[in-house]
Design an enzyme around this catalytic site. Structure first.
Site, PDB file in Angstrom:
ATOM      1  N   CYS A  41      31.179  32.187  35.657  1.00 52.57           N
ATOM      2  CA  CYS A  41      31.931  30.969  35.972  1.00 52.57           C
ATOM      3  C   CYS A  41      31.222  30.124  37.031  1.00 52.57           C
ATOM      4  O   CYS A  41      31.315  28.901  37.018  1.00 52.57           O
ATOM      5  CB  CYS A  41      33.354  31.303  36.404  1.00 52.57           C
ATOM      6  SG  CYS A  41      33.444  32.366  37.839  1.00 52.57           S
ATOM      7  N   HIS A 308      36.924  33.088  41.461  1.00 54.39           N
ATOM      8  CA  HIS A 308      36.683  32.410  40.191  1.00 54.39           C
ATOM      9  C   HIS A 308      36.373  30.943  40.489  1.00 54.39           C
ATOM     10  O   HIS A 308      37.006  30.328  41.338  1.00 54.39           O
ATOM     11  CB  HIS A 308      37.932  32.533  39.305  1.00 54.39           C
ATOM     12  CG  HIS A 308      37.775  31.865  37.971  1.00 54.39           C
ATOM     13  ND1 HIS A 308      36.797  32.247  37.077  1.00 54.39           N
ATOM     14  CD2 HIS A 308      38.465  30.859  37.387  1.00 54.39           C
ATOM     15  CE1 HIS A 308      36.902  31.487  35.984  1.00 54.39           C
ATOM     16  NE2 HIS A 308      37.896  30.633  36.145  1.00 54.39           N
TER      17      HIS A 308
END
Ligand SMILES: [Zn+2]
Length: 360
Positions: A41, A308
């Site tokens: 990510c 994230h």
């Protein structure tokens, strides 16, 4: 013209009766989700930001430039241009950045695993790799044009590329000896400004972070600097100013710090605006160069090692903002971009228009 078609579903490749593929264009060029290939990510968020950097996209997708990349074996530029082509001219709303990832990993083995990495670090490595690659084109063109060289041993590192042209700025440092008032000046180029967060507050503005970065500092004790007048190490005041504002300003918030022996993430809510004025930090009075427009944000959610990354980027052709969470994308109102998770901010001196790309 604005694309007013409200359908945001991916347009899939369709097959006609003869079995040949008819490629339909995805109706939002430059708005494309990226598959996560295992904790990637951080890479996807960075790629999204670069995909929305219109002048960079225009340069890398220029047909003549791409022929040069091939001739000069610019591997990074070639794979990145192929990815941008899929994202801007492709038929799907999702693509896989696998090729870009594998080339990056072959150059920077530290990213060659499936653990979470720092998006800011990756962006810096990626821009450096692209710059190094494109210097080969600049060097070849210089040779080809047989331009007279002022310096016989011209430094290839100083060869300008689209990367240095867009992202490189310059800081000036004025040091003042506290004993004899002797002043010295020097400059240093930068690609990303890493901003400290004010202590003991849960909320601040991006201007507060910038003010802290450009704050006059006093170097004492072991930090004392050698004064050329005194010939001794003295207490020194350092004044940092923006000597040359870059075309594209990359700001990084130093959220990952240390508290004693432990690494910690600072969760200060940093408020930012769509427009940024840096005139207070300029070394000269070149005021018209100091206004910036926000076009992309990288957010980091969660903890230090288990976080994230997502990106929120402005798309020129649709004049709208989208949030990219790996392969998942959604349109967002510009009033909903502010987030307590902001980690990086990308500003452009000139607001972006629809990119000039062949075939768009
Ligand atoms: Zn001195």
């Amino acid at each position: 013209m604005l694309n007013t078609n409200s359908c945001t579903r991916a347009v899939e490749d369709v097959k006609n009766s003869s079995g040949a593929e008819l490629q339909s264009r995805w109706n939002k060029p430059g708005v494309c989700g990226l598959d996560n290939s295992g904790n990637s990510c951080y890479l996807n968020a960075v790629l999204q930001c670069l995909c929305s950097t219109v002048p960079l996209v225009e340069h890398l997708l220029n047909q003549d430039a791409r022929k040069e990349f091939a001739k000069c074996r610019c591997r990074v530029a070639e794979v990145f241009a192929r990815l941008l082509e899929k994202m801007w001219l492709g038929s799907s709303s999702i693509c896989a950045p696998a090729e870009t990832r594998s080339v990056l990993c072959s150059i920077f083995p530290q990213f060659n695993n499936f653990s979470q990495q720092d998006a800011q670090e990756l962006l810096l490595y990626l821009l450096n790799a692209l710059h190094d690659d494109l210097k080969k084109v600049a060097k070849r063109q210089t040779h080809f044009l047989k331009q007279p060289r002022k310096e016989p041993n011209r430094n290839i590192d100083a060869e300008p590329t689209i990367v240095s042209h867009l992202f490189e700025g310059q800081l000036s440092y004025t040091t003042i000896c506290m004993h004899c008032d002797h002043q010295a000046h020097n400059t240093q180029s930068f690609t990303i400004l890493s901003l400290p967060l004010p202590k003991d507050t849960s909320k601040c503005s991006i201007q507060d972070c910038l003010s802290l970065f450009f704050e006059e500092t006093l170097l004492t004790g072991s930090e004392q600097m050698l004064c050329s007048e005194c010939g001794l190490r003295r207490e020194t005041t350092v004044l940092t100013r923006l000597e040359k504002p870059p075309e594209i300003l990359l700001l990084h918030l130093k959220r990952f710090g240390r508290k004693g022996k432990n690494q910690v993430k600072l969760r200060t809510n940093v408020l930012f605006s769509m427009k940024l004025d840096l005139s207070a930090f300029l070394s000269c009075s070149e005021q018209n160069a100091s206004a910036y427009h926000l076009y992309a944000v990288v957010n980091h959610m969660g903890h230090l090692n288990m976080g994230h990354y997502t990106a929120v980027c402005y798309n020129g052709p649709t004049q709208s903002w989208h949030c990219f969470d790996d392969a998942v994308l959604r349109e967002v109102e510009d009033t909903h971009i502010q987030s307590p998770d902001v980690y990086m901010l990308l500003y452009s001196h000139k607001p972006f228009q629809k990119p000039k790309i062949q075939g768009l």
